[in-house]
Motif scaffolding. Structure first.
Motif, short mmCIF file in Angstrom:
data_model
loop_
_atom_site.label_atom_id
_atom_site.label_comp_id
_atom_site.label_asym_id
_atom_site.label_seq_id
_atom_site.Cartn_x
_atom_site.Cartn_y
_atom_site.Cartn_z
N ARG A 247 0.84 -1.22 0.00
CA ARG A 247 0.00 0.00 0.00
C ARG A 247 0.87 1.26 0.00
O ARG A 247 0.58 2.23 -0.70
CB ARG A 247 -0.93 0.02 1.21
CG ARG A 247 -2.05 -0.94 1.13
CD ARG A 247 -2.96 -0.78 2.33
NE ARG A 247 -3.80 -1.94 2.49
CZ ARG A 247 -4.40 -2.30 3.61
NH1 ARG A 247 -4.26 -1.55 4.69
NH2 ARG A 247 -5.15 -3.37 3.67
N ILE A 248 1.90 1.26 0.82
CA ILE A 248 2.80 2.42 0.88
C ILE A 248 3.49 2.63 -0.47
O ILE A 248 3.57 3.76 -0.98
CB ILE A 248 3.84 2.25 2.02
CG1 ILE A 248 3.13 2.29 3.38
CG2 ILE A 248 4.93 3.31 1.93
CD1 ILE A 248 4.02 1.88 4.53
N GLU A 249 3.97 1.53 -1.07
CA GLU A 249 4.62 1.62 -2.37
C GLU A 249 3.66 2.16 -3.43
O GLU A 249 4.02 3.02 -4.24
CB GLU A 249 5.15 0.25 -2.78
CG GLU A 249 5.96 0.26 -4.06
CD GLU A 249 6.50 -1.12 -4.42
OE1 GLU A 249 7.22 -1.21 -5.41
OE2 GLU A 249 6.18 -2.09 -3.71
N LYS A 250 2.42 1.70 -3.43
CA LYS A 250 1.41 2.15 -4.37
C LYS A 250 1.13 3.64 -4.18
O LYS A 250 1.00 4.40 -5.15
CB LYS A 250 0.14 1.33 -4.17
CG LYS A 250 -0.79 1.32 -5.32
CD LYS A 250 -1.96 0.39 -4.97
CE LYS A 250 -2.58 -0.15 -6.21
NZ LYS A 250 -3.73 -1.01 -5.93
N ALA A 251 1.01 4.08 -2.93
CA ALA A 251 0.75 5.50 -2.63
C ALA A 251 1.92 6.36 -3.08
O ALA A 251 1.71 7.48 -3.59
CB ALA A 251 0.48 5.68 -1.15
N MET A 252 3.15 5.86 -2.92
CA MET A 252 4.32 6.63 -3.33
C MET A 252 4.36 6.77 -4.85
O MET A 252 4.67 7.84 -5.38
CB MET A 252 5.61 5.96 -2.82
CG MET A 252 5.81 6.14 -1.34
SD MET A 252 7.28 5.30 -0.72
CE MET A 252 8.58 6.16 -1.60
N LYS A 253 4.02 5.71 -5.58
CA LYS A 253 3.97 5.78 -7.04
C LYS A 253 2.91 6.76 -7.50
O LYS A 253 3.12 7.51 -8.45
CB LYS A 253 3.71 4.39 -7.62
CG LYS A 253 4.90 3.50 -7.64
CD LYS A 253 4.57 2.17 -8.32
CE LYS A 253 5.75 1.23 -8.25
NZ LYS A 253 5.44 -0.08 -8.86
N ALA A 254 1.77 6.76 -6.83
CA ALA A 254 0.69 7.68 -7.20
C ALA A 254 1.08 9.13 -6.94
O ALA A 254 0.68 10.03 -7.66
CB ALA A 254 -0.57 7.34 -6.41
N ALA A 255 1.93 9.34 -5.95
CA ALA A 255 2.39 10.68 -5.62
C ALA A 255 3.54 11.12 -6.51
O ALA A 255 3.97 12.27 -6.46
CB ALA A 255 2.78 10.78 -4.16
N ALA B 240 6.66 9.73 -6.47
CA ALA B 240 7.98 9.53 -5.83
C ALA B 240 8.63 8.29 -6.44
O ALA B 240 7.97 7.36 -6.90
CB ALA B 240 7.80 9.36 -4.33
N GLU B 241 9.94 8.30 -6.47
CA GLU B 241 10.71 7.16 -6.97
C GLU B 241 10.93 6.16 -5.85
O GLU B 241 11.38 6.54 -4.76
CB GLU B 241 12.08 7.64 -7.48
CG GLU B 241 12.01 8.44 -8.75
CD GLU B 241 11.61 7.57 -9.95
OE1 GLU B 241 12.05 6.42 -10.04
OE2 GLU B 241 10.81 8.07 -10.77
#
Length: 108
Positions: free
Chosen positions: A94-102, A104-105
């Motif tokens: 979930r954190i990785e998905k949220a970072m991609k949506a934002a 961030a690399e």
């Protein structure tokens, strides 16, 4: 502690439990317990079933005491660590998905 005919015995001190025949005709069933120190205690019973019930309860107490003392094995530790990792994986996704949506690399 285990009570055996007025004696209190620590379960971790027991090395042998024997259900044998007694020489007494009125109490023909004997339960003998041997300790690490070499001392032996015995009790005679009239009823074979009662002797077996007491023996079973002593065996359960000894098994419980030995399981409590045993340190965890390497396999048990691996299993516990893997279970914790498996609990965290969905949150990390979930954190990785949220970072991609934002935008961030992700770290590699």
């Amino acid at each position: 502690m285990i009570k055996l005919s007025g004696y209190y015995i620590a379960p971790e001190e027991i090395v042998a439990i024997e259900a044998v025949a007694s020489n007494r005709p009125d109490y023909p069933y004997r339960l003998a317990v041997t300790l690490k120190s070499g001392r032996a205690y015995s009790v005679d019973y009239r009823d074979e079933q009662r002797r077996n019930e007491v023996a079973d309860s002593i065996v359960r107490a000894v098994d419980f005491a030995r399981d409590r003392e045993a340190p965890p094995t390497m396999q048990t530790i691996r299993w516990a660590v893997q279970a914790e990792i498996d609990k965290l994986r969905p949150y990390l996704r979930r954190i990785e998905k949220a970072m991609k949506a934002a935008g961030a690399e992700p770290d590699n």
